[in-house]
Design a protein around this motif. Structure first.
Motif, PDB file in Angstrom:
ATOM      1  N   THR A 262      25.976 -68.044  46.434  1.00  0.00           N
ATOM      2  CA  THR A 262      24.707 -67.556  45.893  1.00  0.00           C
ATOM      3  C   THR A 262      23.627 -67.665  46.962  1.00  0.00           C
ATOM      4  O   THR A 262      23.432 -68.731  47.550  1.00  0.00           O
ATOM      5  N   ILE A 263      22.949 -66.552  47.207  1.00  0.00           N
ATOM      6  CA  ILE A 263      21.805 -66.576  48.121  1.00  0.00           C
ATOM      7  C   ILE A 263      20.595 -66.057  47.369  1.00  0.00           C
ATOM      8  O   ILE A 263      20.634 -64.987  46.756  1.00  0.00           O
ATOM      9  N   ARG A 264      19.535 -66.824  47.395  1.00  0.00           N
ATOM     10  CA  ARG A 264      18.263 -66.293  46.922  1.00  0.00           C
ATOM     11  C   ARG A 264      17.332 -66.213  48.124  1.00  0.00           C
ATOM     12  O   ARG A 264      17.179 -67.175  48.873  1.00  0.00           O
ATOM     13  N   TYR A 265      16.727 -65.052  48.314  1.00  0.00           N
ATOM     14  CA  TYR A 265      15.837 -64.835  49.445  1.00  0.00           C
ATOM     15  C   TYR A 265      14.463 -64.455  48.899  1.00  0.00           C
ATOM     16  O   TYR A 265      14.295 -63.403  48.292  1.00  0.00           O
ATOM     17  N   VAL A 291      23.512 -62.330  44.923  1.00  0.00           N
ATOM     18  CA  VAL A 291      22.406 -62.237  45.882  1.00  0.00           C
ATOM     19  C   VAL A 291      21.155 -61.812  45.137  1.00  0.00           C
ATOM     20  O   VAL A 291      21.164 -60.827  44.391  1.00  0.00           O
ATOM     21  N   GLU A 292      20.101 -62.573  45.328  1.00  0.00           N
ATOM     22  CA  GLU A 292      18.831 -62.261  44.667  1.00  0.00           C
ATOM     23  C   GLU A 292      17.728 -62.120  45.707  1.00  0.00           C
ATOM     24  O   GLU A 292      17.488 -63.036  46.482  1.00  0.00           O
ATOM     25  N   TRP A 293      17.091 -60.986  45.703  1.00  0.00           N
ATOM     26  CA  TRP A 293      15.897 -60.792  46.529  1.00  0.00           C
ATOM     27  C   TRP A 293      14.684 -60.949  45.622  1.00  0.00           C
ATOM     28  O   TRP A 293      14.557 -60.216  44.637  1.00  0.00           O
ATOM     29  N   VAL A 294      13.829 -61.890  45.939  1.00  0.00           N
ATOM     30  CA  VAL A 294      12.590 -62.063  45.182  1.00  0.00           C
ATOM     31  C   VAL A 294      11.470 -61.733  46.164  1.00  0.00           C
ATOM     32  O   VAL A 294      11.260 -62.448  47.129  1.00  0.00           O
ATOM     33  N   ASP A 295      10.814 -60.609  45.945  1.00  0.00           N
ATOM     34  CA  ASP A 295      10.031 -60.010  47.010  1.00  0.00           C
ATOM     35  C   ASP A 295       8.593 -59.744  46.575  1.00  0.00           C
ATOM     36  O   ASP A 295       8.349 -58.870  45.754  1.00  0.00           O
ATOM     37  N   GLY A 296       7.678 -60.516  47.097  1.00  0.00           N
ATOM     38  CA  GLY A 296       6.258 -60.344  46.754  1.00  0.00           C
ATOM     39  C   GLY A 296       5.507 -59.712  47.907  1.00  0.00           C
ATOM     40  O   GLY A 296       5.407 -60.290  48.985  1.00  0.00           O
ATOM     41  N   TYR A 306      12.967 -51.888  51.173  1.00  0.00           N
ATOM     42  CA  TYR A 306      13.837 -51.636  50.020  1.00  0.00           C
ATOM     43  C   TYR A 306      15.044 -52.568  50.098  1.00  0.00           C
ATOM     44  O   TYR A 306      16.122 -52.158  50.544  1.00  0.00           O
ATOM     45  N   PRO A 307      14.860 -53.815  49.713  1.00  0.00           N
ATOM     46  CA  PRO A 307      15.972 -54.766  49.814  1.00  0.00           C
ATOM     47  C   PRO A 307      17.203 -54.211  49.102  1.00  0.00           C
ATOM     48  O   PRO A 307      17.094 -53.597  48.042  1.00  0.00           O
ATOM     49  N   CYS A 308      18.353 -54.433  49.724  1.00  0.00           N
ATOM     50  CA  CYS A 308      19.577 -53.786  49.271  1.00  0.00           C
ATOM     51  C   CYS A 308      20.695 -54.814  49.109  1.00  0.00           C
ATOM     52  O   CYS A 308      20.733 -55.803  49.824  1.00  0.00           O
ATOM     53  N   VAL A 309      21.560 -54.583  48.136  1.00  0.00           N
ATOM     54  CA  VAL A 309      22.777 -55.398  48.028  1.00  0.00           C
ATOM     55  C   VAL A 309      23.984 -54.465  47.957  1.00  0.00           C
ATOM     56  O   VAL A 309      24.036 -53.574  47.099  1.00  0.00           O
ATOM     57  N   TYR A 310      24.919 -54.671  48.875  1.00  0.00           N
ATOM     58  CA  TYR A 310      26.223 -54.009  48.785  1.00  0.00           C
ATOM     59  C   TYR A 310      27.144 -54.922  47.990  1.00  0.00           C
ATOM     60  O   TYR A 310      27.461 -56.018  48.445  1.00  0.00           O
ATOM     61  N   LEU A 311      27.528 -54.466  46.809  1.00  0.00           N
ATOM     62  CA  LEU A 311      28.385 -55.272  45.955  1.00  0.00           C
ATOM     63  C   LEU A 311      29.823 -54.875  46.248  1.00  0.00           C
ATOM     64  O   LEU A 311      30.335 -53.898  45.697  1.00  0.00           O
ATOM     65  N   VAL A 312      30.456 -55.602  47.186  1.00  0.00           N
ATOM     66  CA  VAL A 312      31.765 -55.172  47.683  1.00  0.00           C
ATOM     67  C   VAL A 312      32.924 -55.934  47.057  1.00  0.00           C
ATOM     68  O   VAL A 312      34.075 -55.539  47.217  1.00  0.00           O
ATOM     69  N   GLU A 314      34.718 -57.890  43.598  1.00  0.00           N
ATOM     70  CA  GLU A 314      34.709 -57.772  42.151  1.00  0.00           C
ATOM     71  C   GLU A 314      33.774 -58.810  41.525  1.00  0.00           C
ATOM     72  O   GLU A 314      33.705 -59.957  41.980  1.00  0.00           O
ATOM     73  N   ARG A 315      33.069 -58.398  40.486  1.00  0.00           N
ATOM     74  CA  ARG A 315      32.136 -59.242  39.716  1.00  0.00           C
ATOM     75  C   ARG A 315      30.930 -59.742  40.512  1.00  0.00           C
ATOM     76  O   ARG A 315      30.248 -60.666  40.090  1.00  0.00           O
ATOM     77  N   ALA A 316      30.690 -59.193  41.664  1.00  0.00           N
ATOM     78  CA  ALA A 316      29.500 -59.612  42.413  1.00  0.00           C
ATOM     79  C   ALA A 316      28.256 -59.159  41.654  1.00  0.00           C
ATOM     80  O   ALA A 316      28.284 -58.172  40.912  1.00  0.00           O
ATOM     81  N   HIS A 317      27.175 -59.904  41.834  1.00  0.00           N
ATOM     82  CA  HIS A 317      25.927 -59.565  41.136  1.00  0.00           C
ATOM     83  C   HIS A 317      24.779 -59.469  42.142  1.00  0.00           C
ATOM     84  O   HIS A 317      24.615 -60.332  42.996  1.00  0.00           O
ATOM     85  N   GLY A 318      23.984 -58.421  42.016  1.00  0.00           N
ATOM     86  CA  GLY A 318      22.824 -58.255  42.890  1.00  0.00           C
ATOM     87  C   GLY A 318      21.566 -58.133  42.068  1.00  0.00           C
ATOM     88  O   GLY A 318      21.576 -57.579  40.966  1.00  0.00           O
ATOM     89  N   GLU A 319      20.497 -58.655  42.623  1.00  0.00           N
ATOM     90  CA  GLU A 319      19.254 -58.628  41.886  1.00  0.00           C
ATOM     91  C   GLU A 319      18.072 -58.436  42.841  1.00  0.00           C
ATOM     92  O   GLU A 319      18.030 -59.058  43.892  1.00  0.00           O
ATOM     93  N   VAL A 320      17.156 -57.567  42.452  1.00  0.00           N
ATOM     94  CA  VAL A 320      15.895 -57.459  43.186  1.00  0.00           C
ATOM     95  C   VAL A 320      14.776 -57.590  42.178  1.00  0.00           C
ATOM     96  O   VAL A 320      14.725 -56.863  41.178  1.00  0.00           O
ATOM     97  N   LEU A 321      13.925 -58.557  42.430  1.00  0.00           N
ATOM     98  CA  LEU A 321      12.787 -58.776  41.560  1.00  0.00           C
ATOM     99  C   LEU A 321      11.576 -58.665  42.474  1.00  0.00           C
ATOM    100  O   LEU A 321      11.419 -59.474  43.385  1.00  0.00           O
TER     101      LEU A 321
END
Lengths: 472, 259
Positions: A262-265, A291-296, A306-312, A314-321
């Motif tokens: 898990t990475i939160r950035y 992977v979570e991008w929390v971007d203010g 435009y933060p991006c997640v390549y979900l390569v 199975e069951r990977a989760h990406g989030e941009v807030l």
């Protein structure tokens, strides 16, 4: 007129709190302009390993061959004069491991910004970059003993050349876009993080990026690798002095979340309004990784990010807030990208923007589901709040769905600051200015509550500053 | 000046113009401390417009005079009127996502009194008000009116009134959407504030709340004018006979709902 007054008062506030500068006292500096000789000079200053030198020169060729993007804010993008920028300014010859070792001016800068204090209170490690180089670096002993690596990118390359070579530029190749190519050619500073398998970094690591000199470009490069089953939270903050001419900030950030990691950035950027912030951020999430991008995004003249997640896997989760606040004369062109390339991957994009005065906020997003990515789910929510009649908001969402068995949700809302909400609060005795701020703070609350408390307080304060007197 | 020295609220020849339509066409009203006045009338007669105008709705043009505790307030901002003791309970309380009820009330009290209550004192009072109105305590940390039922919103309006302790409370259809138990709870809150010498203007369609909150005076508003004022018995008469017999000579404001 009120708008102009508001603008100048904002500038004053920013000038006092973040917009100050010290005389440049660099120990090395490349002349303005960009060519192979300049790139060679940068590499030479760093006494860099051969493959990286070759990487830089190839990237410069890519940069020179690529046109400016044909989309986005053309007026500003086309006006960038790449020959009028210093690409490398080295502020000091030594990197401090304690603040006492950092040159006085630089130390004062970071003290004014509250970095040493935050470090004492709640951070696991701090990296502070001033113009082109990381000038201070430290990490808690305990993490070091656990095998966690948190270094400036240049040190990372020196100390872990194999690991860096294996991953550097694999998530965002120089050919990705013109500004990624530019960064790849002249990068300096940034962070290198490696978290060993099944290791949790429970308190955040923070990097702070400060531009001090005039007419410069800051091109930090960050690579974070979270090995299997590990967990890390990385936070970055950024500010700059106010200059009459534009500064360029063009970072590349690559994240790799291995199986189950898990990475939160988290980013709280607060650039002065003369900074062009053109950043490429992308993550790869393997099986069961998050992977979570929390971007203010506050400040800057133009931000394109435009933060991006390549979900390569199975069951990977990406989030941009994300939250973007566009004040007078600012254009926040932000968004997110989610690429579903494996079955049962999930993603969520929550994007909130506020435009005040003549500010403009654009949401630009892409959700792509490749064929075979069965059972994936994505939820996109774009919420724009317009404060004034002159404020502007645009939405450019793109969905490319090549697989039938997917679940896609998309919601977009544009609302004006509602008079009935303001009247309601006023009728309770709350003044109009404060009522507006309350509604705005309420609007971004889902974002703010994701931040560590200290950052939540800081963000609310920054929003208040930005909103102050913005009422026509 | 003709206002009563002891009136908490008085308006003189009040006219309210909304989008070039005159909705309120010369209303006189005097409310003394502790008095409960009911304002009844058919749909579109201007009841909501009247109370919104008294509270300082920014979208209206107002002519005539509004006196609050002997001070003229018609040119004051809504928050300034609130500071001087006016409270408006809304017919349709608006949701404010991201702002909790307790945060809003604490901010409002601070704005009104110029200083913040100690958090412990404030929380204690707030807790008491929640239990007084039979609202679950966890609603305090939910966002204002966000996802609340109609009845919950109305009880929350009464709760805010009790916390803010106004001199005059304008309550716009506070009884609609309430079941009988909730109605009794809300009514007892209104009765309590009246006993604390607050003047109350209770806008209602139905006489059912008036069985629980005894009005001193019942006004009937038709076509933007008060066409009849009388004692509590009048409410019963209206319930029996409807409003039609009062209407013929006064045309309704065309096509306007309760705004």
């Amino acid at each position: 007129m009120e708008t102009a007054d508001h603008f100048s008062s904002l500038q004053d506030e920013y000038r006092e709190k973040y917009g100050f500068s010290y005389p440049e006292q660099s120990t090395a500096k490349t002349p303005k302009g960009l060519n192979h000789a300049i790139v060679a000079q940068i590499a030479e200053h760093k006494n860099e390993i051969q493959w990286m030198r070759e990487f830089r020169h190839a990237a410069l060729d890519t940069f020179l061959s690529k046109p400016i993007p044909k989309w986005g804010n053309q007026e500003i993008l086309q006006s960038i004069n790449f020959d009028d920028i210093h690409y490398y300014i080295k502020p000091t010859d030594e990197q401090g491991r304690s603040w006492a070792e950092v040159p006085q001016n630089i130390k004062e800068t970071f003290e004014k910004l509250g970095i040493p204090e935050a470090e004492r209170k709640f951070l696991a490690g701090v990296s502070a970059q001033y113009d082109s180089e990381v000038v201070y670096h430290s990490m808690k002993k305990k993490l070091e003993q656990q095998g966690v690596v948190f270094l400036g990118m240049d040190d990372g390359l020196r100390e872990y050349p194999e690991l860096v070579k294996q991953h550097f530029g694999t998530v965002i190749p120089p050919t990705d876009n013109k500004f990624a190519a530019l960064n790849s050619a002249v990068w300096s500073g940034g962070s290198f993080v490696y978290v060993p398998p099944n290791t949790e970094v429970t308190v955040p690591l923070q990097a702070y990026f400060r531009i001090n000199s005039k007419d410069m470009g800051q091109f930090e490069r960050t690579l974070i690798i979270a090995d299997e089953g590990s967990k890390v939270h990385y936070i970055e903050g950024c500010t700059a002095p106010i200059y009459a001419t534009d500064s360029l900030h063009s970072a590349v950030v690559e994240l790799i979340a291995m199986k189950g990691a898990t990475i939160r950035y988290t980013t709280i950027q607060n650039w002065s309004t003369n900074v062009l912030n053109l950043v490429t951020k992308r993550a790869v999430a393997h099986e069961d990784a998050v992977v979570e991008w929390v971007d203010g995004n506050l400040g800057s003249k133009l931000t394109m990010k435009y933060p991006c997640v390549y979900l390569v896997g199975e069951r990977a989760h990406g989030e941009v807030l994300s939250v973007a606040l566009a004040g007078n004369g600012q254009h926040q062109d932000t968004g997110a990208k989610m690429i579903h390339a494996a079955p049962n991957t999930t993603s969520r994009i929550i994007s909130k923007s506020i435009s005040t005065g003549k500010g403009r906020a654009s949401y630009r997003g892409l959700v792509k589901a490749h064929r075979g990515a069965v059972g994936c789910k994505t939820h996109v929510e774009c919420d724009a709040l317009l404060i004034d009649e002159t404020s502007r908001s645009d939405t450019y969402p793109t969905m490319e769905i090549d697989e039938r068995q997917v679940q896609v949700e998309h919601e977009a809302r544009v609302s004006k600051l509602a008079d009935d909400q303001l009247f309601y609060l006023q009728s309770r005795g709350i003044g109009l200015e404060q009522a507006k701020l309350m509604v705005v703070n309420g609007f971004i609350e889902p974002f703010v509550r994701e931040l560590p408390m200290e950052y939540a307080v800081e963000l609310n304060r920054l929003v208040a500053l930005e909103m102050e007197g913005s009422v026509g | 000046m003709s206002y009563l020295n002891n009136a908490v609220l008085e308006c003189r020849n009040l006219r309210v113009i909304v989008d070039d339509n005159e909705i309120i066409r010369g209303v006189d009203l005097t409310i003394a401390p502790g008095e409960v006045h009911a304002l009844m009338g058919p749909n579109g007669s201007g009841k909501s417009t009247l109370v919104n105008a008294l509270a300082g709705h920014p979208g209206y043009r107002v002519e005539g005079e509004i006196w609050l505790n002997g001070e003229q307030v018609q040119s004051l901002e809504p928050e300034e009127r609130a500071h001087k003791g006016l409270f408006l309970g809304f017919q349709y309380p608006v949701a404010i996502p991201g702002v909790t009820t307790s945060t809003m009330l604490r901010t409002a009290l601070k704005a009104k009194q110029g200083e913040a209550h100690a958090p412990s004192v404030f929380l204690k009072e707030l807790k008491r008000a929640f239990s007084r109105l039979d609202i679950p305590w966890e609603f305090a940390s939910r966002y204002i009116n966000d996802g609340f039922s109609g009845g919950e919103k109305k009880r929350l309006e009464v709760l805010q009134m009790l916390m803010l302790e106004p001199r005059v409370a304008l309550l716009d259809e506070i009884d609609s959407g309430l079941d009988i138990d909730a109605l009794k709870v809300a009514a007892s809150g209104i009765q309590q504030i009246a006993e604390q010498n607050t003047g109350v203007l209770l806008v209602t369609h139905y006489q059912r709340i008036l069985a629980h909150v005894k009005p001193h005076v019942v006004h009937v508003l038709v076509g933007g004018r008060i066409v009849k004022s009388g004692g509590p018995e009048q409410a019963l008469e209206l319930e029996d006979r409807g409003y039609e017999w009062l209407e013929p000579e006064i045309p309704l404001a065309a096509g306007r709902g309760a705004t």
